[in-house]
Design a protein around this motif. Structure first.
Motif, mmCIF file in Angstrom:
data_model
loop_
_atom_site.group_PDB
_atom_site.id
_atom_site.type_symbol
_atom_site.label_atom_id
_atom_site.label_comp_id
_atom_site.label_asym_id
_atom_site.label_seq_id
_atom_site.Cartn_x
_atom_site.Cartn_y
_atom_site.Cartn_z
ATOM 1 N N HIS A 149 1.028 -1.193 0.099
ATOM 2 C CA HIS A 149 -0.046 -0.003 -0.043
ATOM 3 C C HIS A 149 0.838 1.077 0.029
ATOM 4 O O HIS A 149 1.858 1.401 0.823
ATOM 5 N N SER A 150 0.930 2.115 -1.048
ATOM 6 C CA SER A 150 1.757 3.013 -0.983
ATOM 7 C C SER A 150 0.935 4.400 -0.343
ATOM 8 O O SER A 150 -0.119 4.554 -0.278
ATOM 9 N N ILE A 151 2.027 5.059 0.568
ATOM 10 C CA ILE A 151 1.453 6.237 1.280
ATOM 11 C C ILE A 151 1.817 7.625 0.661
ATOM 12 O O ILE A 151 3.160 7.520 1.007
ATOM 13 N N GLY A 152 1.159 8.388 0.627
ATOM 14 C CA GLY A 152 1.431 9.549 0.365
ATOM 15 C C GLY A 152 1.595 10.710 1.389
ATOM 16 O O GLY A 152 1.998 11.687 1.539
ATOM 17 N N GLY A 153 0.710 10.310 2.375
ATOM 18 C CA GLY A 153 0.605 11.133 3.867
ATOM 19 C C GLY A 153 1.737 10.775 4.468
ATOM 20 O O GLY A 153 1.392 10.033 5.618
ATOM 21 N N PHE A 154 2.907 11.579 4.450
ATOM 22 C CA PHE A 154 3.871 11.457 5.439
ATOM 23 C C PHE A 154 4.718 12.789 5.255
ATOM 24 O O PHE A 154 4.633 13.496 4.337
ATOM 25 N N ASP A 155 5.585 13.102 6.330
ATOM 26 C CA ASP A 155 6.190 14.256 6.448
ATOM 27 C C ASP A 155 7.529 14.154 5.557
ATOM 28 O O ASP A 155 8.513 13.541 6.060
ATOM 29 N N ARG A 156 7.341 14.656 4.289
ATOM 30 C CA ARG A 156 8.842 14.388 3.575
ATOM 31 C C ARG A 156 9.848 15.403 4.285
ATOM 32 O O ARG A 156 10.937 14.832 4.045
ATOM 33 N N ALA A 157 9.700 16.501 4.729
ATOM 34 C CA ALA A 157 10.933 17.115 5.293
ATOM 35 C C ALA A 157 11.567 16.481 6.328
ATOM 36 O O ALA A 157 12.699 16.241 6.429
ATOM 37 N N PRO A 166 19.767 13.705 -0.026
ATOM 38 C CA PRO A 166 20.111 14.984 -0.376
ATOM 39 C C PRO A 166 19.042 15.517 -1.211
ATOM 40 O O PRO A 166 18.016 15.228 -1.529
ATOM 41 N N GLU A 167 19.456 17.067 -1.510
ATOM 42 C CA GLU A 167 18.207 17.988 -2.011
ATOM 43 C C GLU A 167 18.058 17.356 -3.369
ATOM 44 O O GLU A 167 16.947 17.558 -4.081
ATOM 45 N N ASP A 168 18.826 16.958 -4.182
ATOM 46 C CA ASP A 168 18.603 16.340 -5.535
ATOM 47 C C ASP A 168 17.707 15.171 -5.357
ATOM 48 O O ASP A 168 17.491 14.888 -6.566
ATOM 49 N N TYR A 169 17.392 14.783 -4.518
ATOM 50 C CA TYR A 169 16.367 13.674 -4.563
ATOM 51 C C TYR A 169 14.972 13.835 -3.854
ATOM 52 O O TYR A 169 15.022 14.571 -3.003
ATOM 53 N N THR A 170 13.860 13.471 -4.345
ATOM 54 C CA THR A 170 12.562 13.779 -3.831
ATOM 55 C C THR A 170 11.942 12.434 -3.195
ATOM 56 O O THR A 170 11.842 11.370 -3.964
#
Length: 214
Positions: A149-157, A166-170
């Motif tokens: 189950h893929s989850i989009g609701g998470f704190d990316r920062a 690294p900043e070069d990765y999302t």
């Protein structure tokens, strides 16, 4: 010529009947209808070798120029790495993902080095290609008797800082993996949603020659 190793192992987990049927508009392999994204998991342990098999399938996803921009950071339940990934999830997603057997953060590299160039350039398809890798992972898990189950609701920062991304990765999504369990283990608000979704008819998403969609 040697024969290939079978791609999946049948599950020994008792079958839980699906609450809703899926039907394709055109004949396709059943694996595409059988794969779905439950939230109710049993908490059964997932061994590293099995998890790596799912990631191996993701490794072979198609990729423009064979750039392979996807990266995976994983944690098995009960290991020190688990808390770091789990704590990035929203409270709602933590309420069910605590029963998952593994969490996998999917990350994509935003830039690439084109042939003949000496400096990195933006990769317009980094997210597209990484989505294909996630699909391979999910299908291999389903074929092996597990669910993803893929989850989009998470704190990316928080994920970026906690995992030294690294900043070069999302950071794209966090994938929860596990054996499907009874929906009664879910919070009441999620139980009604615990069934395979349908899809728009093919005629609503595919057309010849022009873009007629709203």
């Amino acid at each position: 010529m040697s024969q290939a190793t079978p791609s999946h192992t049948p599950s020994t987990t008792p079958t839980i009947a699906l609450p809703a049927a899926r039907e394709a508009d055109h004949p396709i392999d059943p694996q595409f209808l059988n794969r779905w994204s439950p939230r109710a998991f049993t908490g059964e342990s997932l061994d590293t070798a099995t998890l790596l098999r799912f990631l191996e399938a993701a490794r072979w996803a198609p990729s423009g120029y064979n750039v392979q921009p996807w990266r995976f950071v994983y944690a098995l339940a009960g290991t020190p790495a688990w808390a770091t990934l789990f704590e990035t999830l929203s409270v709602t997603n933590q309420s069910w993902a605590h029963r998952a057997s593994a969490l996998v953060l999917v990350v994509s590299q935003q830039r690439w080095l084109p042939p003949g160039k000496s400096a990195l350039e933006p990769n317009a398809t980094h997210a597209f290609d990484t989505g294909a890798a996630w699909s391979h992972l999910a299908l291999q898990a389903s074929l092996s008797g597990w669910h993803a189950h893929s989850i989009g609701g998470f704190d990316r920062a928080l994920a970026r800082s906690s995992l030294d991304i690294p900043e070069d990765y999302t950071p794209q999504v966090i994938v929860a993996l596990g054996r499907r369990g009874d929906k009664a283990v879910l919070p009441e608000a999620l139980q009604a949603r615990e069934q395979p979704n349908t899809r728009l008819p093919l005629s609503a998403i595919a057309a010849e020659g022009r873009f007629p969609f709203d």
